[in-house]
Structure formats: structure tokens, C-alpha cells
Design a protein around this motif. Structure first.
Motif, PDB file in Angstrom:
ATOM      1  N   LYS A   1      43.881 -11.233  44.207  1.00  0.00           N
ATOM      2  CA  LYS A   1      44.251 -10.246  45.237  1.00  0.00           C
ATOM      3  C   LYS A   1      45.343 -10.811  46.144  1.00  0.00           C
ATOM      4  CE  LYS A   1      39.978  -7.745  45.036  1.00  0.00           C
ATOM      5  NZ  LYS A   1      38.577  -8.083  45.158  1.00  0.00           N
TER       6      LYS A   1
ATOM      7  N   GLN B   1      31.379  -4.705  36.549  1.00  0.00           N
ATOM      8  CA  GLN B   1      32.784  -5.093  36.819  1.00  0.00           C
ATOM      9  C   GLN B   1      33.630  -4.967  35.559  1.00  0.00           C
ATOM     10  OE1 GLN B   1      31.732  -8.777  38.852  1.00  0.00           O
ATOM     11  NE2 GLN B   1      33.180  -8.218  40.449  1.00  0.00           N
TER      12      GLN B   1
ATOM     13  N   LYS C   1      43.408  -7.020  36.186  1.00  0.00           N
ATOM     14  CA  LYS C   1      42.490  -6.040  36.777  1.00  0.00           C
ATOM     15  C   LYS C   1      43.003  -5.587  38.144  1.00  0.00           C
ATOM     16  CE  LYS C   1      37.761  -5.528  38.599  1.00  0.00           C
ATOM     17  NZ  LYS C   1      38.018  -4.149  38.918  1.00  0.00           N
ATOM     18  N   THR C   2      43.429  -6.548  38.961  1.00  0.00           N
ATOM     19  CA  THR C   2      43.866  -6.197  40.320  1.00  0.00           C
ATOM     20  C   THR C   2      45.086  -5.278  40.273  1.00  0.00           C
ATOM     21  OG1 THR C   2      43.064  -8.352  40.997  1.00  0.00           O
ATOM     22  CG2 THR C   2      44.428  -7.186  42.574  1.00  0.00           C
TER      23      THR C   2
ATOM     24  N   LYS D   1      40.813 -16.664  32.844  1.00  0.00           N
ATOM     25  CA  LYS D   1      40.221 -15.913  33.974  1.00  0.00           C
ATOM     26  C   LYS D   1      41.262 -15.472  34.994  1.00  0.00           C
ATOM     27  CE  LYS D   1      35.595 -17.831  33.775  1.00  0.00           C
ATOM     28  NZ  LYS D   1      34.855 -19.044  34.061  1.00  0.00           N
TER      29      LYS D   1
ATOM     30  N   ALA E   1      42.042 -11.650  35.882  1.00  0.00           N
ATOM     31  CA  ALA E   1      41.783 -11.156  37.252  1.00  0.00           C
ATOM     32  C   ALA E   1      43.047 -10.491  37.805  1.00  0.00           C
ATOM     33  CB  ALA E   1      41.346 -12.314  38.151  1.00  0.00           C
TER      34      ALA E   1
ATOM     35  N   ASP F   1      38.995 -13.945  41.467  1.00  0.00           N
ATOM     36  CA  ASP F   1      39.245 -12.524  41.756  1.00  0.00           C
ATOM     37  C   ASP F   1      39.970 -12.381  43.098  1.00  0.00           C
ATOM     38  OD1 ASP F   1      38.073 -11.758  39.453  1.00  0.00           O
ATOM     39  OD2 ASP F   1      36.128 -11.271  40.346  1.00  0.00           O
TER      40      ASP F   1
END
Ligand code: CTP
Length: 404
Positions: free
Chosen positions: A388, A141, A221-222, A214, A218, A384
Motif C-alpha cells: 500500500k 482475501q 492486489k493493491t 509475496k 501484494a 500487504d
């Protein structure tokens, strides 16, 4: 739905390899072009003849043909593909991918792939929950690879638990959704602040907080996975790069964060303030270590700039601004007040007393508040998946022009 998409399907040595035949058929039916790379062990579980017939392409396993010496170029394959899907991915292949081992064509293709890589693990439950496998999946990941979590159920060993490869229909739907979302934010520039800030007292001491970063990572990244150009202004955290496409601007103090964020802000389409910025800093910092004297030590604290509020004043109508609020008492009213005071479009509320939410945990439960008092409640999820949801809500706001 996958019309024209070029997919490398990597198959490894797992009993779930039989499902790769169904998966290939589904991908072809959806209009994809499929080239299969199989490991030598994978061939023990399913024959290349079946796969070649279904994929309408030669199945590749060796670096070169033993008959005529023709070379199977893993580099060309990696450039050709829109996505590399490894399904089933055995514990062994996952471990090799995480460590850059290149002893078969599937692994050399993985290492040279320029496209996104999606991994659907399949193994026995104890292998799946072994810390080595868990660590290897986290490593993948951190490379920006996607993991399609295995499901729970009866395993080939006869045991019951998590480790079954996700069903071919679900993997196909995942890919369809992936391609739909992949370019949602392409060309969009996004600023994210994340992590804590450390306010220096002397050369060895600081005032800080427990933010792990975090949530912000996250989100970064998304957004990057969906085509955005992400600038992540990050306080001191111990998380790796969330996606190679994310540009990290490391900072330490609130002043540093303010400066970095303010410089980037005018050029951004979307700004998300996920950092736990210290509200106060010592009025002066000692250049030498403060020694114990036996007396009380008084620190005079002065306020830091409120970055979200400052940029909220400078914003243009076309920019979207999103803040976070971590509250204990009168949570909804406090968050709504911050939304208005800081001139934000959305505020994401976490409640401190909510089990599983807040600092230093992997899960979060959020309520998103938009203008006109619109409230949307979300269930407890991994950070995560919360990221989203937040990105989906920002996308809706972006295309509709209002939050509803
Ligand atoms: N924020 C910021 N700069 C600060 C303080 C907060 O950018 N100096 C941002 C946070 O990143 C978050 C939002 O403002 O998106 C709300 O942060 P929070 O600490 O909950 O709010 P404060 O306004 O500092 O209020 P309080 O600490 O009194 O609850």
C-alpha cells in the motif's frame, strides 16, 4: 463523504452486533444508502426494528416473506450495492463464506455480490487465532475480499486479546478511504514481474532462488483494488490469484519472463520489477537427466537479459518504472546506482541483514529512493501494508510528475 454510496450491511450473531446500530447511523450521516441483511442468529443480538429505523429500510433476514410469499432477491441486492460490509462477521459466517455455504440470506447475498466485500471479524481471541479461522480469512482475501482487522482489548468473555470488532468510526473512515482510492488507477495498465525464475539444468534440476513472490502479488492486489488493469508476469510460486481482476502470465525462466514482459511493456503505463530474476542460466540444458559420475560437474553459466534495464532503455517519458534492490553491503549506494543504470523512476530497497525483511517472510522494511537523491524510509510492516505504501508513492509520482 459516502454520499450516494449504496451499502449492504451484513450483521451476524456476535455480541458486537450492538455496534451495528452506531455503524448504521454513521453511514447514513455520511450520506450512504444502507440496506441491512441479518442472519437469524444476528437477530438474537439486535432487533430488526432498531436497525430498520436507523437505516430507513426494511431489514432482510428470510429468503421470502412468510406473510405474502414475496421473495427477497439476494441477486438484486448484490447488483444494487457499491460495497457489501459484513460487520460484525462471526467465525461461523466467515467459515461459511470461505466454503461457499449458502444457508441464509446473508450468505446467498455474499455469494452473488458483484461489488467489493469488506469483512470486520468479531469473536473471542481463541476463536480468532485458531488456525481454521486464520485459514478462512486468508481464503476470503484470496477471493479479493477485504478484512478490517479486529482490535485488541477486553472481550465479552472477560478475556483480553485480539477479537474485538473495529469501532464503527474506524470502519466508516476505512470505507471513506476505500472509495477515495478505489478508482485512483482506473484505466491504468500495470505490468508487474514477481517471484523467482528457474533456470533449467536438465529435465529434473534447475537453478532457482528463495523468492516467494509475496511482494509482487501484494502489489498486484493493491493496484487492482484501486481500479488498475494489472498484468502479473509471475515465476513459479505457490500463491493463489491475488484478485480476480489481475491477469496472470505464468513463466518459468528468465527468458520466458523477458519475453512476456517485453511483449506487454509498450502498452503499459507503469511497470514494476519485483521479480528475483536469475542473473545467469546454464549455457546448455541436458535433454536427459545428468547421471552421477563421481567426478566434478562443471556448469557453464551465461548471463540472462536484465529485463528492467532493457525496458528502461525502451521506455517512453510517460511511463513510470519501479525496481527493487535487495542488498547486503553499501545498500543505499548500490540501489541508487541501479536506479540510474536501469533508468527507473523509483527503486525500493530491502536490506538482507534487516530482521523481518527480504525473501520468504511476511514482513518487509523498505527505503524508497527517487531521482534527485530523494529518500523515504518506512517502518517494518506486513508485505500487504508495504504494498500500500509503494502504491501510494507511485500515485504521488503519477499525479505530481516528480518524486518529492
Ligand atoms: N532485474 C531484472 N532482470 C534481471 C535482473 C534484475 O528485471 N535479469 C530487476 C529486478 O526485478 C529488480 C532490479 O532489476 O527490480 C534489481 O535486481 P537485483 O537482482 O537487485 O540487481 P542486479 O542488477 O541483478 O544486481 P546484483 O544481482 O548484482 O545485485
Amino acid at each position: 463523504m459516502l454520499k450516494g454510496k449504496k451499502i449492504i450491511l451484513g450483521i451476524t450473531g456476535s455480541i458486537a452486533a450492538y455496534k451495528a446500530a452506531f455503524l448504521t447511523r454513521l453511514l447514513i450521516r455520511q450520506g450512504a444508502e444502507v440496506k441491512i441483511v441479518i442472519t437469524p442468529c444476528g437477530k438474537e443480538f439486535i432487533t430488526p426494528v432498531t436497525l430498520a429505523t436507523l437505516s430507513k429500510n426494511t431489514v432482510l433476514c428470510d429468503f421470502f416473506s412468510h406473510d405474502d410469499g414475496a421473495w427477497n432477491s439476494h441477486i438484486d441486492l448484490g447488483i444494487w450495492a457499491d460495497v457489501m460490509l459484513i460487520a460484525p462477521a462471526s467465525a461461523n459466517t466467515i467459515a461459511k463464506m470461505a466454503n461457499g455455504i449458502a444457508d441464509n440470506l446473508l450468505l446467498t447475498t455474499y455469494l452473488s455480490a458483484k461489488c467489493p466485500v469488506v469483512v470486520a471479524p468479531a469473536m473471542d481471541l481463541d476463536m480468532f487465532r485458531h488456525p481454521a479461522t486464520a485459514k478462512n480469512l486468508v481464503t476470503l482475501q484470496s477471493f479479493g475480499n477485504f478484512i478490517i482487522e479486529p482490535t485488541s482489548g477486553e472481550l465479552a468473555s472477560g478475556l483480553d486479546g485480539k477479537g474485538r470488532m473495529e469501532e464503527p468510526e474506524e470502519i466508516t473512515s476505512w470505507l471513506i478511504e476505500f472509495f477515495k482510492k478505489k478508482s485512483r488507477f482506473s484505466g491504468k495498465k500495470i505490468l508487474i514481474t514477481a517471484g523467482p525464475t528457474f533456470e533449467k539444468i536438465d529435465p529434473v534440476r534447475f537453478i532457482g532462488n528463495h523468492s516467494s513472490g509475496k511482494m509482487g502479488y501484494a502489489l498486484a492486489k493493491t493496484f487492482a483494488d484501486q481500479g488498475a488493469y494489472v498484468n502479473l508476469v509471475s515465476g513459479p510460486v505457490s500463491i493463489g490469484l491475488p484478485n480476480p481482476a489481475v491477469k496472470i502470465h505464468p513463466v518459468v525462466s528468465a527468458d520466458d519472463m523477458n519475453q512476456a514482459a517485453s511483449t506487454l511493456f509498450p502498452d503499459m503505463d507503469i511497470a514494476i520489477f519485483a521479480a528475483a530474476v536469475a542473473d545467469y542460466k546454464p549455457s546448455s540444458q541436458s535433454e536427459s537427466k545428468i547421471k552421477r559420475s563421481g567426478n566434478d560437474l562443471l556448469l557453464n553459466l551465461i548471463p540472462n537479459e536484465d529485463i528492467a534495464a532493457k525496458l528502461g532503455r525502451l521506455r517512453s517519458e510517460n511511463q513510470i518504472l519501479v525496481g527493487f534492490a535487495l542488498e547486503s553491503d553499501d545498500a543505499v549506494n548500490n540501489a541508487s546506482r541501479k536506479l540510474a543504470d536501469k533508468n527507473l523512476d523509483l527503486i525500493v530497497l530491502n536490506r538482507i541483514n534487516d530482521p523481518g525483511a527480504g525473501f520468504n517472510v511476511d514482513t518487509n522494511r523498505i527505503l524508497i529512493i527517487g531521482k534527485d537523491n530523494i529518500h523515504k524510509n518506512f517502518e517494518l510492516k506486513s508485505k500487504d501494508n508495504v504494498a500500500k505504501d509503494i502504491v501510494d508513492e507511485i500515485f504521488n509520482l503519477m499525479i505530481n510528475g516528480s518524486y518529492a
